[in-house]
Design an enzyme around this catalytic site. Structure first.
Site, PDB file in Angstrom:
ATOM      1  N   ASP A 136      -7.054   7.754  -4.588  1.00 42.83           N
ATOM      2  CA  ASP A 136      -5.708   7.616  -4.042  1.00 42.83           C
ATOM      3  C   ASP A 136      -5.679   8.245  -2.650  1.00 42.83           C
ATOM      4  O   ASP A 136      -6.422   9.194  -2.374  1.00 42.83           O
ATOM      5  CB  ASP A 136      -4.674   8.304  -4.928  1.00 42.83           C
ATOM      6  N   ASP A 164      -2.143   0.280  -6.552  1.00 40.96           N
ATOM      7  CA  ASP A 164      -0.870   0.717  -7.126  1.00 40.96           C
ATOM      8  C   ASP A 164       0.295   0.018  -6.441  1.00 40.96           C
ATOM      9  O   ASP A 164       1.242  -0.437  -7.089  1.00 40.96           O
ATOM     10  CB  ASP A 164      -0.703   2.230  -6.960  1.00 40.96           C
TER      11      ASP A 164
END
Length: 216
Positions: free
Chosen positions: A144, A178
Site C-alpha cells: 500500500d 483498492d
C-alpha cells in the site's frame, strides 16, 4: 460493450497497480513517506489482509483470504462474461471489470510477492527476484502507498464517543487495486438503475420497430 473492452480495462488497471507497487517496494524503505502535496503522501506499508489494510487474524487467516480472493475472482469473471454475453449496461460491465482488476491486483501480491521479493525494512530496500525471499507462495504481503491525511486534529467535545479525541481524515493507506474495487462498487451504488438496467445496450426501441413495420 465487448469483452475485449473489459479486458483492456483490467489489463490497464493491473499494469498501473503492479508498476506502482513494484516501484514503491524497490525504491522506498519500509515506513518511508514522501510528501506529494500537503494532504497527499506516498507512504510505503504492507498488510496481510483485505482492502484498505484490514486483516484476518490467525495462523491460517492469510491463506484463507488468498484462497477466498481467488474463488471470488472466478465468480466475478463469470459475472463479467455473462453480463457481456447478455449485453448488459456499460455501467455494469465497467464496474465489474474494475472490481475484478482490483481483486486480481491484490491476489498477485498475496500469491507471488513472498517468493519474488526479500524483506522490506526501515534500512533495507527490497529487491525483485531476490534469493532470500521473505515468504512463501500464497503468503505475500499486499503493498500500500497512497495516503491522504486531509485533516488532522481533535474532534469537538460535543461529538458522541469520539469527542475530544485525536482524529485523522483520511487515515487509510491504500493502493491502485483498492481504489479500483472501491470505484467499481461506487458505480454500482450511485448508478444502480443504469447499471442494472435489463434492456440490452444495442436493442432497438419498440416504437422504432413499429415505425419500420408501418413503412413496409
Amino acid at each position: 460493450m465487448k469483452i475485449k473492452h473489459a479486458i483492456y480495462i483490467i489489463i490497464l488497471v493491473l499494469f498501473i497497480d503492479q508498476f506502482s507497487k513494484i516501484y514503491v517496494k524497490t525504491n522506498f524503505f519500509y515506513g518511508e513517506s514522501v510528501d506529494i502535496l500537503k494532504w497527499f503522501k506516498l507512504t510505503f506499508i504492507e498488510n496481510e489482509g483485505m482492502a484498505w489494510g484490514t486483516e484476518i487474524p490467525g495462523e491460517y487467516g492469510k491463506l484463507f483470504l488468498t484462497l477466498f480472493r481467488i474463488t471470488a475472482v472466478v465468480g466475478i469473471a463469470y459475472w463479467l462474461w455473462e453480463s457481456v454475453t447478455k449485453k448488459k449496461s456499460k455501467y455494469l460491465i465497467v464496474a465489474i471489470s474494475l472490481i475484478m482488476a482490483g481483486a486480481l491486483g491484490n491476489i498477485i501480491d498475496s500469491v507471488f510477492y513472498g517468493v519474488i521479493f526479500d524483506k522490506s525494512t526501515a534500512t533495507h530496500l527490497a529487491s525483485l527476484f531476490a534469493e532470500n525471499n521473505y515468504g512463501t507462495w500464497f503468503h505475500g504481503r499486499v503493498v500500500d502507498m497512497f495516503y491522504f491525511p486531509i485533516w488532522h486534529g481533535f474532534l469537538p467535545q460535543w461529538i458522541p464517543v469520539y469527542g475530544g479525541k485525536e482524529f485523522n481524515f483520511f487515515n487509510a493507506i491504500f493502493n491502485v487495486a483498492d481504489f479500483s474495487i472501491s470505484t467499481g462498487v461506487g458505480i454500482l451504488i450511485f448508478f444502480n438503475k443504469k447499471a442494472f438496467d435489463n434492456t440490452p445496450t444495442n436493442s432497438t426501441k419498440p416504437y422504432l420497430n413499429n415505425d419500420l413495420e408501418e413503412n413496409k
